[in-house]
Design an enzyme around this catalytic site. Sequence first.
Site, mmCIF file in Angstrom:
data_model
loop_
_atom_site.group_PDB
_atom_site.id
_atom_site.type_symbol
_atom_site.label_atom_id
_atom_site.label_comp_id
_atom_site.label_asym_id
_atom_site.label_seq_id
_atom_site.Cartn_x
_atom_site.Cartn_y
_atom_site.Cartn_z
ATOM 1 N N ASP A 278 2.077 -4.777 -7.995
ATOM 2 C CA ASP A 278 2.842 -5.829 -8.370
ATOM 3 C C ASP A 278 2.604 -6.367 -9.719
ATOM 4 O O ASP A 278 3.234 -6.969 -10.472
ATOM 5 C CB ASP A 278 2.729 -7.017 -7.393
ATOM 6 C CG ASP A 278 1.286 -7.556 -7.421
ATOM 7 O OD1 ASP A 278 0.716 -7.376 -6.096
ATOM 8 O OD2 ASP A 278 0.531 -7.279 -8.348
ATOM 9 N N ASP B 32 -1.737 8.959 -5.252
ATOM 10 C CA ASP B 32 -2.652 8.222 -4.497
ATOM 11 C C ASP B 32 -4.011 8.043 -5.118
ATOM 12 O O ASP B 32 -4.572 8.810 -5.946
ATOM 13 C CB ASP B 32 -2.985 9.357 -3.406
ATOM 14 C CG ASP B 32 -3.667 8.936 -2.504
ATOM 15 O OD1 ASP B 32 -3.829 9.385 -1.338
ATOM 16 O OD2 ASP B 32 -4.543 7.828 -2.569
ATOM 17 N N ASP C 272 -7.344 -3.422 -5.782
ATOM 18 C CA ASP C 272 -6.289 -3.968 -5.316
ATOM 19 C C ASP C 272 -5.342 -3.619 -4.234
ATOM 20 O O ASP C 272 -4.249 -3.198 -4.680
ATOM 21 C CB ASP C 272 -5.728 -4.671 -6.529
ATOM 22 C CG ASP C 272 -4.675 -5.562 -6.401
ATOM 23 O OD1 ASP C 272 -3.741 -6.217 -7.219
ATOM 24 O OD2 ASP C 272 -4.519 -6.097 -5.042
HETATM 25 N N1 SAM Z 1 -1.936 -7.595 -5.586
HETATM 26 C C1 SAM Z 1 -1.395 -8.081 -4.229
HETATM 27 C C2 SAM Z 1 -1.646 -9.491 -4.093
HETATM 28 O O1 SAM Z 1 -1.680 -10.241 -5.172
HETATM 29 O O2 SAM Z 1 -2.001 -9.825 -3.059
HETATM 30 C C3 SAM Z 1 -1.563 -7.439 -3.162
HETATM 31 C C4 SAM Z 1 -2.004 -5.958 -3.240
HETATM 32 S S1 SAM Z 1 -1.084 -4.710 -3.949
HETATM 33 C C5 SAM Z 1 0.822 -5.065 -3.482
HETATM 34 C C6 SAM Z 1 -1.446 -3.505 -2.645
HETATM 35 C C7 SAM Z 1 -0.889 -2.361 -3.155
HETATM 36 O O3 SAM Z 1 -2.073 -1.018 -2.707
HETATM 37 C C8 SAM Z 1 0.288 -1.698 -2.607
HETATM 38 O O4 SAM Z 1 1.110 -2.003 -3.639
HETATM 39 C C9 SAM Z 1 0.194 -0.369 -2.221
HETATM 40 O O5 SAM Z 1 1.106 0.446 -2.503
HETATM 41 C C10 SAM Z 1 -1.318 0.146 -3.044
HETATM 42 N N2 SAM Z 1 -1.805 1.258 -2.098
HETATM 43 C C11 SAM Z 1 -2.190 1.508 -0.735
HETATM 44 N N3 SAM Z 1 -2.834 2.432 -0.756
HETATM 45 C C12 SAM Z 1 -2.835 3.138 -1.751
HETATM 46 C C13 SAM Z 1 -3.645 4.160 -2.324
HETATM 47 N N4 SAM Z 1 -4.149 5.205 -1.577
HETATM 48 N N5 SAM Z 1 -3.532 4.689 -3.447
HETATM 49 C C14 SAM Z 1 -2.968 3.714 -4.528
HETATM 50 N N6 SAM Z 1 -2.261 2.410 -4.152
HETATM 51 C C15 SAM Z 1 -2.368 2.257 -2.887
#
Ligand code: SAM
Length: 288
Positions: free
Chosen positions: A94, A145, A164
Amino acid sequence: MAGQSLDPKHWVTERNDDTGNAFSLEIKQKVQEVTSPFQHIEVYETTKFGYLMLIDGFTMVSTRENFIYHEMMSHPALFTHPNPKNVVIIGGGDCGTLKEVLKHPGIEQATQIDIDEQVTRLSEEYFPELCESNNDPRASILFDDGIKFMAEALPESIDVIIVDSTDPVGPGEGLFNHAFYQSCVKALRQGGLLVQQSESPLIHMPLLKDMRQAMLDSGFADLQTLLFPQMIYPSGWWSCTIASKGQSVPIMREADAKDRPFETLYYSEQVHAGAQALPPFMKKAFEA
Ligand code: SAM
């Protein structure tokens, strides 16, 4: 109103059967629903919290309260590292954490790697205030990834890694294990820091203990768990854990934190100091 069931036409609920709790926000309408190759993403317009994004049914970020999480996932680690220049954010699609990292004038490079481009595209549309630093010349936004990225990262090339990510399920699962932590240790410079969202001390303590142990077993020298409120996550009480390479977690650079040349809404040197104070049940659990 007590006891009345929540009409799904007017309320969105995250239900957690494993921890026996749920969280709801009142909504006006669902504005987006996308199934990416990785996740199911929904965005709602709420009555009092702006927009709300869920990934695979889990609340991720809302307009009104995300500042607490994004500030606490970035400033404590950046005011603990003696002189951070190269920062890597795993997840954070985000872009809220990236925005906070780039407030630090000493940062020379901030690379964000999120596996799911759809999260960022939806954030650009519904959370533009989180994306306002995306064109900073120091920023790189990649879609890959994070596990693979870290495994292939140049040794001793990064000062601070911020994880995050979503919870340890689905694509996020591999961001909480030995192999990933070992690749982080390798990629960090001497004195480098990893900071990872480490779930709820109230209802996820076994997971938090396992994470901390895996970090130590993978070669990190010292850990520091910090606590902060996180209203839209299960229990509303959250944590991040800092792990340091090669030395004890340094003392906060309090003067720099106090004289920070940018605005924060939640973070301060006093909040940072307070976040380090662990309640007795946590100290006992970590010493066991
Ligand atoms: N920052 C946000 C908040 O304010 O609570 C929540 C966390 S953020 C949206 C979580 C992110 O981790 C998601 O966009 C997801 O696509 C990412 N994600 C999950 N597994 C991942 C991986 N193996 N590599 C990179 N990103 C990953």
